[in-house]
Design a protein around this motif. Structure first.
Motif, PDB file in Angstrom:
ATOM      1  N   TYR A  25       3.786  72.403  72.484  1.00 35.36           N
ATOM      2  CA  TYR A  25       3.718  71.547  73.732  1.00 35.36           C
ATOM      3  C   TYR A  25       5.288  71.083  74.184  1.00 35.36           C
ATOM      4  CZ  TYR A  25       2.551  67.621  76.585  1.00 35.36           C
ATOM      5  OH  TYR A  25       2.271  66.636  77.705  1.00 35.36           O
ATOM      6  N   THR A  75      -0.626  72.517  80.779  1.00 35.48           N
ATOM      7  CA  THR A  75       0.718  71.711  80.345  1.00 35.48           C
ATOM      8  C   THR A  75       1.431  71.578  81.282  1.00 35.48           C
ATOM      9  OG1 THR A  75       1.630  73.596  79.371  1.00 35.48           O
ATOM     10  CG2 THR A  75       0.459  72.404  77.868  1.00 35.48           C
ATOM     11  N   ALA A 186       1.859  66.724  70.581  1.00 37.50           N
ATOM     12  CA  ALA A 186       1.737  68.174  70.445  1.00 37.50           C
ATOM     13  C   ALA A 186       0.870  68.484  69.031  1.00 37.50           C
ATOM     14  CB  ALA A 186       3.158  68.717  69.891  1.00 37.50           C
ATOM     15  N   LEU A 207      -2.269  71.847  70.671  1.00 37.95           N
ATOM     16  CA  LEU A 207      -1.042  71.898  71.825  1.00 37.95           C
ATOM     17  C   LEU A 207      -0.005  72.356  70.563  1.00 37.95           C
ATOM     18  CD1 LEU A 207      -1.821  69.062  73.815  1.00 37.95           C
ATOM     19  CD2 LEU A 207      -2.502  71.383  74.310  1.00 37.95           C
TER      20      LEU A 207
END
Length: 211
Positions: A25, A75, A186, A207
């Motif tokens: 992420y 994202t 994340a 993520l």
């Protein structure tokens, strides 16, 4: 230790040190991430779809009731790529960096819902009348983003009805929910959807493995 074995192990160790880190992420977005996303947005539609497939979960058709068909987790990296793909000519990497670098960002969850024969555009109607399902039927659905057992509050939500091209009747809706990217970790995230008829569906996104 055998010299050849020691030499081989040293090569492997060096390769591991030089290997690029696994995608994760990506927030706050760095200039490099923005440029990567920009060039992904400039790529062909097929390459972009292939790269972004892991951000999409397709759900099975239920036996009855509305069909929660697709859940997408976008994202900030994906949003830059999508912005670039939609941009008119004259939008360059420098423009993307100016637009996104150091700016507040969102993660966007998109949920596609389809009507079915058992949950259709027509509501149960009295004789001689036809009652239509309202265009904002999606408001009866509960959509939540969960991380580490906690719900992440959405900043905004928007629903758009979908219609058939031939008859112009209501066929479904797409719901978008925006979240403050700074509040997203994340880590695994789950999108949960509860339907008016009691279905509960979930879409999982890790993520730590998505940019």
């Amino acid at each position: 230790m055998n010299v050849k074995i020691r030499f081989a192990l040293s090569l492997i160790y060096s390769a591991l040190l030089l290997a690029p880190p696994a995608p994760a992420y990506d927030f706050p977005l760095s200039p490099e991430a923005i440029r990567d996303a920009y060039f992904l947005g400039k790529a062909s539609a097929s390459k972009r779809a292939e790269s972004l497939a892991k951000y999409t979960v397709y759900l099975p058709m239920p036996k009855s009731g509305p069909y929660v068909a697709v859940v997408v987790f976008e994202t900030p990296y994906v949003i830059v790529a999508e912005r670039t793909a939609r941009a008119v000519s004259g939008y360059f990497a420098q423009d993307a960096e100016e637009e996104f670098l150091g700016k507040p960002a969102v993660c966007r969850v998109r949920v596609r819902i389809y009507l079915t024969s058992s949950y259709s555009w027509q509501l149960p109607s009295p004789p001689g009348a036809v009652l239509f399902r309202p265009d904002d039927f999606w408001r009866e659905f509960s959509i939540r983003l969960m991380q580490d057992g906690q719900e992440v509050s959405a900043k905004a939500s928007l629903g758009s009805p979908l219609y058939s091209l031939d008859l112009g009747v209501l066929t479904g809706a797409e719901v978008e929910l925006d979240y403050d990217a700074a509040k997203i970790q994340a880590a695994p995230a789950t999108v949960e959807v509860d339907t008016p008829d009691g279905q509960h569906v979930e879409a999982e996104f890790d993520l730590a493995k998505l940019r």
